[in-house]
Enzyme design. Structure first.
Site, mmCIF file in Angstrom:
data_model
loop_
_atom_site.group_PDB
_atom_site.id
_atom_site.type_symbol
_atom_site.label_atom_id
_atom_site.label_comp_id
_atom_site.label_asym_id
_atom_site.label_seq_id
_atom_site.Cartn_x
_atom_site.Cartn_y
_atom_site.Cartn_z
ATOM 1 N N GLY A 87 39.216 33.487 40.887
ATOM 2 C CA GLY A 87 39.539 34.121 42.161
ATOM 3 C C GLY A 87 38.337 34.569 42.956
ATOM 4 O O GLY A 87 38.445 34.838 44.151
ATOM 5 N N ASP A 247 42.438 35.244 28.981
ATOM 6 C CA ASP A 247 41.581 34.523 29.919
ATOM 7 C C ASP A 247 40.118 34.929 29.773
ATOM 8 O O ASP A 247 39.250 34.354 30.437
ATOM 9 C CB ASP A 247 42.050 34.729 31.365
ATOM 10 C CG ASP A 247 42.175 36.183 31.742
ATOM 11 O OD1 ASP A 247 43.017 36.886 31.140
ATOM 12 O OD2 ASP A 247 41.437 36.648 32.635
#
Length: 477
Positions: A87, A247
């Site tokens: 992101g 993650d």
């Protein structure tokens, strides 16, 4: 200046990323440059340093860069997010060093991507410099880690609780393949992509698995081995990651994503630094448990590759998962044997190490100093270590058991296995605050100190002063 990019991810794994260009920094200024790392990558360090402000900030792309944002999912604090992805990061490409090892070159804090989920894609100077210093400390301690090649101030503000100066970090990693990368495709039922990703991971990180009877089971077994060793090493130096989400577990076996992390000072098994870890999920003592939990999520993603028969696949996975605790314990005991200066290996060594931790718990005993000062207690003199305990009675009872197991050269072994310098929390905050205000001298001095952790520098060895208070860290987004 050229990176001589060789971008295998783009060529081998279409559908696992989206093209995304970093935002150009309006007024880039180089804050920190890792010359030693640049040279290790086979780059012309002097030439790169002169151009780093532009090339490593998004202001100008290096020749051969093909910037992308990688897709991944992840369990964050136990809850599954099917789509996360880069992101605020852009993978520029990969370089191959003189030994044939492949490395990702990634910009972090470089602007929005299709995975930004409403975020601004930016980063502030403080968190990026934290990642730099933590990576250098871990590398110097011999713990597998991503590292920072540079930090560049962008010249643009970043709005968090307050307005902060923005920065971009260049992260170097053996790869950015995460447990969450596999989860992204497994959650969508895309077995073809899971297989391609597994094959790529084997080729890049575990080539010996390719010739195994079942390469995918062999891959999972080897990932367990690397991760068990990594977490044992974290525990040995008192490192708390803070966000062990799936993650943030890399299949390369490297430490990745230094957000709300810190090194523990006064030993307490339940120590938490992260401002968002309200339940202590990722507390110091829970890290080995989360190791197993995260690897179970990876197993779920790989089941279809283990065997076409689901029951057999589950049995294979469970057989390996059930062994994780024992494999971690063996790695941890090996770490503790070295830290304690023990001779050989005996059955009760783990209990001996556990005994010291039990003595330290609740005593305010500084993790790093206790182990370092054991070197002075080898001959029976506890005057250097006893003052670290509120009540040294338990320590004095433990010492004879330990002394009976010592190697002949125990003092030198202990000093070689236990750092004198770690990134002490108050020194980190002091350096980051100064850098945010434009003064890089404390940061540069801190990096120099943690890069030689076994060299005694008194100013960097002392615990936080009275009044520093409980330490809280933040993820920086």
């Amino acid at each position: 200046m050229t990176f001589r990019f060789d971008n295998s991810w783009i060529a081998a794994l279409p559908g696992t990323y989206l093209a995304a260009a970093p935002d150009p920094a309006p007024a880039p200024r180089l804050l920190a440059f890792n010359r030693r790392l640049a040279e290790g990558l086979g780059l012309d360090a002097a030439a790169l340093e002169t151009e780093a402000a532009e090339l490593l900030s998004g202001a100008r792309l290096p020749a051969g860069a093909e910037p992308i944002a990688q897709a991944y999912a992840g369990h964050q604090f136990g809850g599954f997010s099917p789509q996360l992805g880069d992101g605020r990061a852009h993978l520029l490409g990969e370089v191959v060093d003189g030994t044939g090892r492949r490395w990702d070159i990634q910009l972090k804090g470089s602007g929005r991507t299709p995975f930004s989920r409403g975020g601004d894609g930016k980063a502030a100077v403080g968190p990026m410099l934290r990642e730099y210093v933590m990576g250098e400390a871990m590398a110097a301690l011999g713990i597998p880690t991503t590292r920072a090649l540079a930090v560049v101030a962008t010249g643009a503000p970043v709005l968090r609780e307050v307005e902060l100066p923005g920065a971009v970090l260049t992260r170097v990693a053996a790869s950015h393949i995460r447990v969450g990368t596999f989860q992204f495709f497994a959650a969508r039922g895309d077995q073809a992509q899971v297989r391609k990703l597994a094959d790529y991971t084997i080729a890049r990180h575990y080539p010996d698995c390719a010739g195994a009877e079942n390469p995918y089971v062999a891959l999972f077994d080897q990932v367990i081995a690397r991760q068990a060793r990594l977490i044992a090493q974290w525990m040995g130096v008192g490192f708390i990651h803070g966000v062990m989400n799936t993650d943030n577990m890399a299949l390369s076996g490297e430490t990745i994503d230094y957000g709300p992390c810190a090194f523990m000072e006064g030993y307490a098994a339940g120590t938490v630094f992260s401002s968002i870890d309200h339940g202590g999920r990722y507390a110091y003592a829970n890290q080995p448990l989360i190791l197993g939990w995260n690897l179970a999520r990876l197993a779920e993603s790989l089941l279809g590759l283990f065997d076409a028969d689901q029951d057999r696949a589950v049995d294979m996975a469970n057989g390996l998962l059930e062994g994780i605790a024992g494999r971690y314990r063996a790695e941890w005991v090996a770490v503790m044997r070295a830290k304690l200066g023990l001779a050989g290996a005996e059955e009760g060594d783990g209990d001996l190490a556990d005994g010291l931790l039990a003595v330290m718990e609740g005593q305010g005993a500084d993790w790093t100093l206790v182990f370092r000062r054991l070197a002075g207690a080898v001959g029976g003199d506890a005057t250097g270590i006893a003052p670290l305990f509120d009540d040294p009675t338990g320590l004095r009872d433990w010492l004879p058991r330990w002394q009976a197991r010592l190697a002949p050269d125990a003092a030198s072994r202990i000093r070689a296995a236990n750092p004198a310098v770690i990134p002490r929390n108050h020194k980190v905050e002091e350096a980051l605050a100064a850098a945010t205000g434009g003064d890089m001298a404390p940061f540069d001095a801190l990096v120099a100190a943690v890069s030689e952790p076994f060299v005694e520098r008194e100013a960097y060895m002392l615990p936080a002063p009275q009044g520093f208070g409980r330490y809280v860290t933040f993820c920086g987004t």
